[in-house]
Design an enzyme around this catalytic site. Structure first.
Site, PDB file in Angstrom:
ATOM      1  N   HIS A  70     -17.910   6.855  35.416  1.00 24.11           N
ATOM      2  CA  HIS A  70     -16.589   6.656  34.816  1.00 24.11           C
ATOM      3  C   HIS A  70     -15.487   7.126  35.753  1.00 24.11           C
ATOM      4  O   HIS A  70     -15.677   8.064  36.542  1.00 24.11           O
ATOM      5  CB  HIS A  70     -16.478   7.367  33.464  1.00 24.11           C
ATOM      6  CG  HIS A  70     -16.563   8.864  33.531  1.00 24.11           C
ATOM      7  ND1 HIS A  70     -15.457   9.668  33.672  1.00 24.11           N
ATOM      8  CD2 HIS A  70     -17.618   9.704  33.468  1.00 24.11           C
ATOM      9  CE1 HIS A  70     -15.830  10.948  33.683  1.00 24.11           C
ATOM     10  NE2 HIS A  70     -17.146  10.991  33.569  1.00 24.11           N
ATOM     11  N   ASP A  72     -12.238   7.571  34.313  1.00 24.99           N
ATOM     12  CA  ASP A  72     -11.232   8.272  33.509  1.00 24.99           C
ATOM     13  C   ASP A  72     -11.469   9.778  33.589  1.00 24.99           C
ATOM     14  O   ASP A  72     -12.583  10.239  33.880  1.00 24.99           O
ATOM     15  CB  ASP A  72     -11.246   7.796  32.056  1.00 24.99           C
ATOM     16  CG  ASP A  72     -12.572   8.069  31.345  1.00 24.99           C
ATOM     17  OD1 ASP A  72     -13.631   7.783  31.955  1.00 24.99           O
ATOM     18  OD2 ASP A  72     -12.554   8.570  30.204  1.00 24.99           O
ATOM     19  N   ASP A 103     -15.651  15.606  38.210  1.00 26.28           N
ATOM     20  CA  ASP A 103     -16.061  14.827  37.039  1.00 26.28           C
ATOM     21  C   ASP A 103     -15.161  13.612  36.864  1.00 26.28           C
ATOM     22  O   ASP A 103     -14.139  13.689  36.197  1.00 26.28           O
ATOM     23  CB  ASP A 103     -16.012  15.719  35.794  1.00 26.28           C
ATOM     24  CG  ASP A 103     -16.601  15.070  34.566  1.00 26.28           C
ATOM     25  OD1 ASP A 103     -17.278  14.036  34.697  1.00 26.28           O
ATOM     26  OD2 ASP A 103     -16.373  15.593  33.465  1.00 26.28           O
ATOM     27  N   GLU A 136     -14.956   7.371  29.080  1.00 29.99           N
ATOM     28  CA  GLU A 136     -16.077   8.281  28.850  1.00 29.99           C
ATOM     29  C   GLU A 136     -15.597   9.611  28.303  1.00 29.99           C
ATOM     30  O   GLU A 136     -16.247  10.221  27.450  1.00 29.99           O
ATOM     31  CB  GLU A 136     -16.857   8.506  30.146  1.00 29.99           C
ATOM     32  CG  GLU A 136     -18.227   9.145  29.949  1.00 29.99           C
ATOM     33  CD  GLU A 136     -18.211  10.673  29.994  1.00 29.99           C
ATOM     34  OE1 GLU A 136     -19.251  11.289  29.684  1.00 29.99           O
ATOM     35  OE2 GLU A 136     -17.166  11.250  30.325  1.00 29.99           O
ATOM     36  N   GLU A 137     -14.434  10.056  28.771  1.00 30.70           N
ATOM     37  CA  GLU A 137     -13.925  11.363  28.365  1.00 30.70           C
ATOM     38  C   GLU A 137     -13.272  11.332  26.985  1.00 30.70           C
ATOM     39  O   GLU A 137     -13.023  12.375  26.394  1.00 30.70           O
ATOM     40  CB  GLU A 137     -12.911  11.885  29.391  1.00 30.70           C
ATOM     41  CG  GLU A 137     -13.478  12.106  30.791  1.00 30.70           C
ATOM     42  CD  GLU A 137     -14.449  13.264  30.868  1.00 30.70           C
ATOM     43  OE1 GLU A 137     -14.786  13.837  29.821  1.00 30.70           O
ATOM     44  OE2 GLU A 137     -14.877  13.596  31.987  1.00 30.70           O
ATOM     45  N   GLU A 165     -23.205  11.590  36.854  1.00 29.09           N
ATOM     46  CA  GLU A 165     -22.519  12.776  36.339  1.00 29.09           C
ATOM     47  C   GLU A 165     -22.906  14.033  37.133  1.00 29.09           C
ATOM     48  O   GLU A 165     -24.024  14.120  37.650  1.00 29.09           O
ATOM     49  CB  GLU A 165     -22.890  13.012  34.872  1.00 29.09           C
ATOM     50  CG  GLU A 165     -22.261  12.048  33.891  1.00 29.09           C
ATOM     51  CD  GLU A 165     -20.828  12.402  33.560  1.00 29.09           C
ATOM     52  OE1 GLU A 165     -20.317  13.426  34.062  1.00 29.09           O
ATOM     53  OE2 GLU A 165     -20.210  11.638  32.784  1.00 29.09           O
ATOM     54  N   HIS A 354     -13.267  19.847  34.453  1.00 28.88           N
ATOM     55  CA  HIS A 354     -12.343  20.043  33.339  1.00 28.88           C
ATOM     56  C   HIS A 354     -11.465  21.289  33.504  1.00 28.88           C
ATOM     57  O   HIS A 354     -10.671  21.598  32.618  1.00 28.88           O
ATOM     58  CB  HIS A 354     -13.060  20.103  31.983  1.00 28.88           C
ATOM     59  CG  HIS A 354     -13.725  18.824  31.591  1.00 28.88           C
ATOM     60  ND1 HIS A 354     -14.086  18.538  30.287  1.00 28.88           N
ATOM     61  CD2 HIS A 354     -14.098  17.742  32.318  1.00 28.88           C
ATOM     62  CE1 HIS A 354     -14.663  17.354  30.235  1.00 28.88           C
ATOM     63  NE2 HIS A 354     -14.682  16.842  31.468  1.00 28.88           N
TER      64      HIS A 354
END
Length: 381
Positions: A70, A72, A103, A136-137, A165, A354
């Protein structure tokens, strides 16, 4: 076509502020790269989300290797807390900073670069699919599930898939994921009768039954784990009455729990258990308890075998580290891919994902490209 620099590609992606559901050009960067390398590209957009499907090689080939990831990212939080621009992709002392560096724009860049180099140098007897989402997030409703729906309607299929990931806790190469726990959240609403706190007998306080229920749930041992999974966990994550007055017994109170569960359970079996516990407390206290359950994903396992061996061999060859086969952590889009084909996850060290000042070791990005490249060479050998 010259070799693709995965570090430069990561930087290009990070500079696109693609906070879910925005794309801000991230998938266009990949579309241009893959198209120029001979990949057949298609958009699988749904619900305002952009999703990119790319295939090199014949459609429907028996040997089709897939990558999923992903572009996003989560919000940056407080900008003042960042020491570098969150979408600047600034590099200092071999470290690149920015939201999505870990990520997982670096993972996407690594497998895209590996795939382009591989098909340029040694076009395979088979096909390679890259399925890359912009959702995805968030709720992940219109992301990888939309890509899989597109593949089903167009007759596309992956034989096996690696999700890029971050999987390594501290050291590059130390862990790969062969499954994930399931996840569900349950919201409980207890309804009683509002009244004056000086006359509790004239009211029906929803808080005691709610606290009793939360204590019973939190104190219960769901299981002791299985061969490939740790014990399931239940966490009380919020309790709320919305009542600012200390002389008023509220009419309602709410709480929520989150359960991460292994392959002993299913979303249905846990939902039934939660509702039975709530019903028993409701009867004991003479209140109403409404239960709403949302299952984000079921547990799944790709049993150790050809796919995990393939990835583990490549990781060990490139890093000197033998990865542990794990099912730990939260959820990922592998929970959708597992219904399509066998899937495992392998990627970078995820310590900063994150977080403020999210960052990645640029040497690890190049190493990850080498791992993915070796996986492709070994798969099509």
């Amino acid at each position: 076509m010259p070799p693709v620099d995965p570090v430069a590609l990561t930087a290009d992606l990070v500079r696109c502020p693609s906070v879910t559901p925005a794309d801000e050009g991230a998938l266009d960067v990949l579309h241009e790269l893959l198209s120029s390398a001979g990949f057949d590209c298609a958009w699988a957009d749904r619900g305002g989300i952009r999703n990119l499907f790319a295939r090199f090689g014949p459609k429907g080939h028996a040997r089709t290797f897939g990558f999923n990831g992903h572009t996003d990212v989560v919000p940056i939080g407080n900008l003042d807390d960042w020491t570098t621009p969150p979408f600047g992709a600034e590099e200092r002392d071999g470290i690149m900073y920015g939201r999505g560096t870990t990520d997982m724009k670096s993972g996407v860049a690594a497998f895209a670069a590996a795939a382009v180099d591989f098909v340029t140098d040694t076009p395979p007897d088979g096909a390679i699919i890259l399925a890359i989402t912009g959702d995805e997030e968030g709720d992940a409703i219109d992301g990888t599930t939309a890509l899989l729906a597109h593949m089903e309607t167009t007759g596309e299929a992956m034989g096996v898939c690696v999700v890029g990931e971050p999987t390594c806790p501290e050291t590059m190469g130390e862990m790969m994921k062969i499954g994930r726990r399931g996840s569900l959240t349950a919201l409980f609403t207890v309804t009683g009768v509002q009244g004056h706190s000086a006359y509790p007998h004239r009211a029906k306080n929803p808080l005691p039954p709610l606290m009793r229920l939360m204590d019973q749930l939190a104190s219960h041992e769901l299981d002791q784990g299985t061969e490939h999974f740790d014990p399931s966990t239940l966490a009380v994550v919020t309790v709320d009455t919305g009542n600012p007055a200390t002389n008023v017994i509220p009419a309602q109170a709410r709480a929520a729990v989150n359960i991460r569960f292994n392959d002993i359970h299913s979303g249905d079996s846990l939902s039934a258990w939660l509702k039975a516990q709530a019903d028993a407390v409701a009867v004991a206290y003479g209140v109403e308890i409404d239960v709403m359950v949302k299952v984000s994903g079921e547990s799944f396992l790709t049993p150790p075998g050809a796919l995990s061996d393939l990835v583990a061999h490549a990781v060990e060859a490139e890093t000197g580290v033998t990865p542990v086969l794990s099912t730990s952590g939260g959820t990922s889009d592998a929970r959708f891919v597992k219904d399509h084909c066998p899937v495992v996850e392998f990627g970078l060290v995820g310590q900063s994902m994150h977080k403020v000042d999210e960052h990645v070791d640029v040497a690890h990005i190049r190493q990850l490209k080498s791992i993915y490249g070796r996986i492709l060479r070994d798969y099509f050998a």
